[in-house]
Design a protein around this motif. Structure first.
Motif, PDB file in Angstrom:
ATOM      1  N   VAL A  69       0.846  -1.190   0.000  1.00 37.07           N
ATOM      2  CA  VAL A  69       0.000   0.000   0.000  1.00 37.07           C
ATOM      3  C   VAL A  69       0.880   1.238   0.000  1.00 37.07           C
ATOM      4  CG1 VAL A  69      -2.021  -1.071   1.053  1.00 37.07           C
ATOM      5  CG2 VAL A  69      -0.269  -0.091   2.503  1.00 37.07           C
ATOM      6  N   GLN A  70       0.255   2.404  -0.067  1.00 34.84           N
ATOM      7  CA  GLN A  70       0.971   3.674  -0.215  1.00 34.84           C
ATOM      8  C   GLN A  70       2.038   3.889   0.850  1.00 34.84           C
ATOM      9  OE1 GLN A  70      -1.592   7.054  -0.405  1.00 34.84           O
ATOM     10  NE2 GLN A  70      -0.125   8.220  -1.579  1.00 34.84           N
ATOM     11  N   THR A  71       1.851   3.339   2.023  1.00 33.50           N
ATOM     12  CA  THR A  71       2.875   3.474   3.061  1.00 33.50           C
ATOM     13  C   THR A  71       4.018   2.501   2.799  1.00 33.50           C
ATOM     14  OG1 THR A  71       1.707   1.874   4.449  1.00 33.50           O
ATOM     15  CG2 THR A  71       1.243   4.213   4.843  1.00 33.50           C
ATOM     16  N   TRP A  72       3.882   1.735   1.705  1.00 37.83           N
ATOM     17  CA  TRP A  72       4.855   0.763   1.220  1.00 37.83           C
ATOM     18  C   TRP A  72       5.103  -0.356   2.212  1.00 37.83           C
ATOM     19  CZ3 TRP A  72       3.219   2.339  -2.807  1.00 37.83           C
ATOM     20  CH2 TRP A  72       3.346   3.626  -3.301  1.00 37.83           C
ATOM     21  N   THR A  73       4.021  -0.732   2.887  1.00 35.34           N
ATOM     22  CA  THR A  73       4.042  -1.935   3.707  1.00 35.34           C
ATOM     23  C   THR A  73       3.207  -2.978   2.990  1.00 35.34           C
ATOM     24  OG1 THR A  73       2.104  -1.191   4.952  1.00 35.34           O
ATOM     25  CG2 THR A  73       4.270  -0.641   5.866  1.00 35.34           C
ATOM     26  N   GLY A  74       3.443  -4.237   3.282  1.00 36.87           N
ATOM     27  CA  GLY A  74       2.738  -5.309   2.595  1.00 36.87           C
ATOM     28  C   GLY A  74       1.233  -5.219   2.763  1.00 36.87           C
ATOM     29  N   ALA A  75       0.517  -5.296   1.656  1.00 37.00           N
ATOM     30  CA  ALA A  75      -0.937  -5.270   1.697  1.00 37.00           C
ATOM     31  C   ALA A  75      -1.498  -6.672   1.490  1.00 37.00           C
ATOM     32  CB  ALA A  75      -1.489  -4.329   0.628  1.00 37.00           C
ATOM     33  N   GLY A  76      -0.845  -7.457   0.647  1.00 32.45           N
ATOM     34  CA  GLY A  76      -1.333  -8.786   0.327  1.00 32.45           C
ATOM     35  C   GLY A  76      -1.074  -9.106  -1.125  1.00 32.45           C
ATOM     36  N   SER A  77      -1.982  -9.875  -1.734  1.00 32.63           N
ATOM     37  CA  SER A  77      -1.827 -10.292  -3.119  1.00 32.63           C
ATOM     38  C   SER A  77      -2.934  -9.701  -3.974  1.00 32.63           C
ATOM     39  CB  SER A  77      -1.878 -11.815  -3.229  1.00 32.63           C
ATOM     40  OG  SER A  77      -0.799 -12.375  -2.520  1.00 32.63           O
ATOM     41  N   LEU A  78      -2.543  -9.027  -5.047  1.00 29.40           N
ATOM     42  CA  LEU A  78      -3.487  -8.443  -5.992  1.00 29.40           C
ATOM     43  C   LEU A  78      -4.056  -9.544  -6.867  1.00 29.40           C
ATOM     44  CD1 LEU A  78      -4.684  -5.846  -7.327  1.00 29.40           C
ATOM     45  CD2 LEU A  78      -2.717  -5.934  -8.867  1.00 29.40           C
ATOM     46  N   GLU A  79      -5.387  -9.690  -6.890  1.00 24.01           N
ATOM     47  CA  GLU A  79      -6.041 -10.743  -7.661  1.00 24.01           C
ATOM     48  C   GLU A  79      -6.780 -10.221  -8.879  1.00 24.01           C
ATOM     49  OE1 GLU A  79      -6.996 -13.934  -4.177  1.00 24.01           O
ATOM     50  OE2 GLU A  79      -8.564 -12.493  -4.661  1.00 24.01           O
ATOM     51  N   ALA A  80      -7.232  -8.967  -8.835  1.00 23.31           N
ATOM     52  CA  ALA A  80      -8.011  -8.416  -9.944  1.00 23.31           C
ATOM     53  C   ALA A  80      -8.064  -6.901  -9.832  1.00 23.31           C
ATOM     54  CB  ALA A  80      -9.436  -8.984  -9.929  1.00 23.31           C
ATOM     55  N   TRP A  81      -8.423  -6.275 -10.952  1.00 19.41           N
ATOM     56  CA  TRP A  81      -8.672  -4.833 -10.990  1.00 19.41           C
ATOM     57  C   TRP A  81     -10.130  -4.611 -11.312  1.00 19.41           C
ATOM     58  CZ3 TRP A  81      -5.235  -1.558  -9.249  1.00 19.41           C
ATOM     59  CH2 TRP A  81      -3.872  -1.849  -9.328  1.00 19.41           C
ATOM     60  N   LEU A  82     -10.702  -3.550 -10.757  1.00 21.47           N
ATOM     61  CA  LEU A  82     -12.093  -3.203 -10.989  1.00 21.47           C
ATOM     62  C   LEU A  82     -12.181  -1.700 -11.202  1.00 21.47           C
ATOM     63  CD1 LEU A  82     -15.112  -4.178 -10.778  1.00 21.47           C
ATOM     64  CD2 LEU A  82     -14.972  -3.472  -8.400  1.00 21.47           C
ATOM     65  N   TYR A  83     -12.796  -1.279 -12.314  1.00 27.13           N
ATOM     66  CA  TYR A  83     -12.955   0.140 -12.585  1.00 27.13           C
ATOM     67  C   TYR A  83     -14.316   0.596 -12.080  1.00 27.13           C
ATOM     68  CZ  TYR A  83     -13.189   4.627 -14.908  1.00 27.13           C
ATOM     69  OH  TYR A  83     -13.303   5.966 -15.163  1.00 27.13           O
ATOM     70  N   ASP A  84     -14.330   1.648 -11.300  1.00 28.59           N
ATOM     71  CA  ASP A  84     -15.569   2.226 -10.791  1.00 28.59           C
ATOM     72  C   ASP A  84     -15.795   3.551 -11.510  1.00 28.59           C
ATOM     73  OD1 ASP A  84     -17.669   3.364  -9.405  1.00 28.59           O
ATOM     74  OD2 ASP A  84     -16.875   2.884  -7.425  1.00 28.59           O
ATOM     75  N   PRO A  85     -16.733   3.575 -12.492  1.00 31.04           N
ATOM     76  CA  PRO A  85     -16.944   4.796 -13.257  1.00 31.04           C
ATOM     77  C   PRO A  85     -17.401   5.977 -12.402  1.00 31.04           C
ATOM     78  CG  PRO A  85     -18.363   3.015 -14.076  1.00 31.04           C
ATOM     79  CD  PRO A  85     -17.585   2.498 -12.908  1.00 31.04           C
ATOM     80  N   LYS A  86     -18.165   5.701 -11.346  1.00 33.31           N
ATOM     81  CA  LYS A  86     -18.638   6.782 -10.485  1.00 33.31           C
ATOM     82  C   LYS A  86     -17.467   7.455  -9.772  1.00 33.31           C
ATOM     83  CE  LYS A  86     -22.182   7.994  -7.224  1.00 33.31           C
ATOM     84  NZ  LYS A  86     -23.463   7.662  -6.693  1.00 33.31           N
ATOM     85  N   ALA A  87     -16.517   6.657  -9.298  1.00 32.65           N
ATOM     86  CA  ALA A  87     -15.335   7.200  -8.631  1.00 32.65           C
ATOM     87  C   ALA A  87     -14.284   7.656  -9.647  1.00 32.65           C
ATOM     88  CB  ALA A  87     -14.725   6.155  -7.703  1.00 32.65           C
TER      89      ALA A  87
END
Length: 114
Positions: A69-87
């Motif tokens: 994550v942004q603090t550059w500590t381990g977050a886990g494993s990325l499995e997929a990406w999702l686009y949120d048009p509203k955000a």
């Protein structure tokens, strides 16, 4: 809308459920914690607030990628990406043990990269 599906429950082993915020109802109950998080994350990939999610807004990874994550500590494993048009942004489906979180792309990077 990322976050349509929430996990609720505990402390019993099979006392977990998935709550659908768009229809204000259950999508699964009597689940283990791991099964509930898995179901919620899978449903999130399939549906947005209005129904079926556009296939152009989902990217599944061939194999999970370790991320930080942004603090550059381990977050886990990325499995997929999702686009949120509203955000107007992409979110990564990140598994850390049993829990699965949706983290904005701007806050993720591949683990071990500078």
């Amino acid at each position: 809308m990322v976050g349509r599906f929430n996990v609720r429950g505990g402390p019993g082993e099979t006392s977990w459920e998935v709550w659908d915020n768009s229809v204000n109802g259950q999508r699964g109950s009597g689940l283990t914690e791991a099964a509930a998080y898995e179901l919620a994350a899978d449903l999130e990939l399939q549906y947005d607030a209005y129904g079926q999610r556009s296939p152009a807004h989902v990217r599944k990874m061939d194999s999970p990628v370790p991320v930080e994550v942004q603090t550059w500590t381990g977050a886990g494993s990325l499995e997929a990406w999702l686009y949120d048009p509203k955000a107007g942004q992409w979110f990564g489906r990140v598994r850390n043990g049993v829990r699965i979180e949706w983290i904005p792309a701007s806050e993720l990077r591949q683990a071990g990269r500078v």
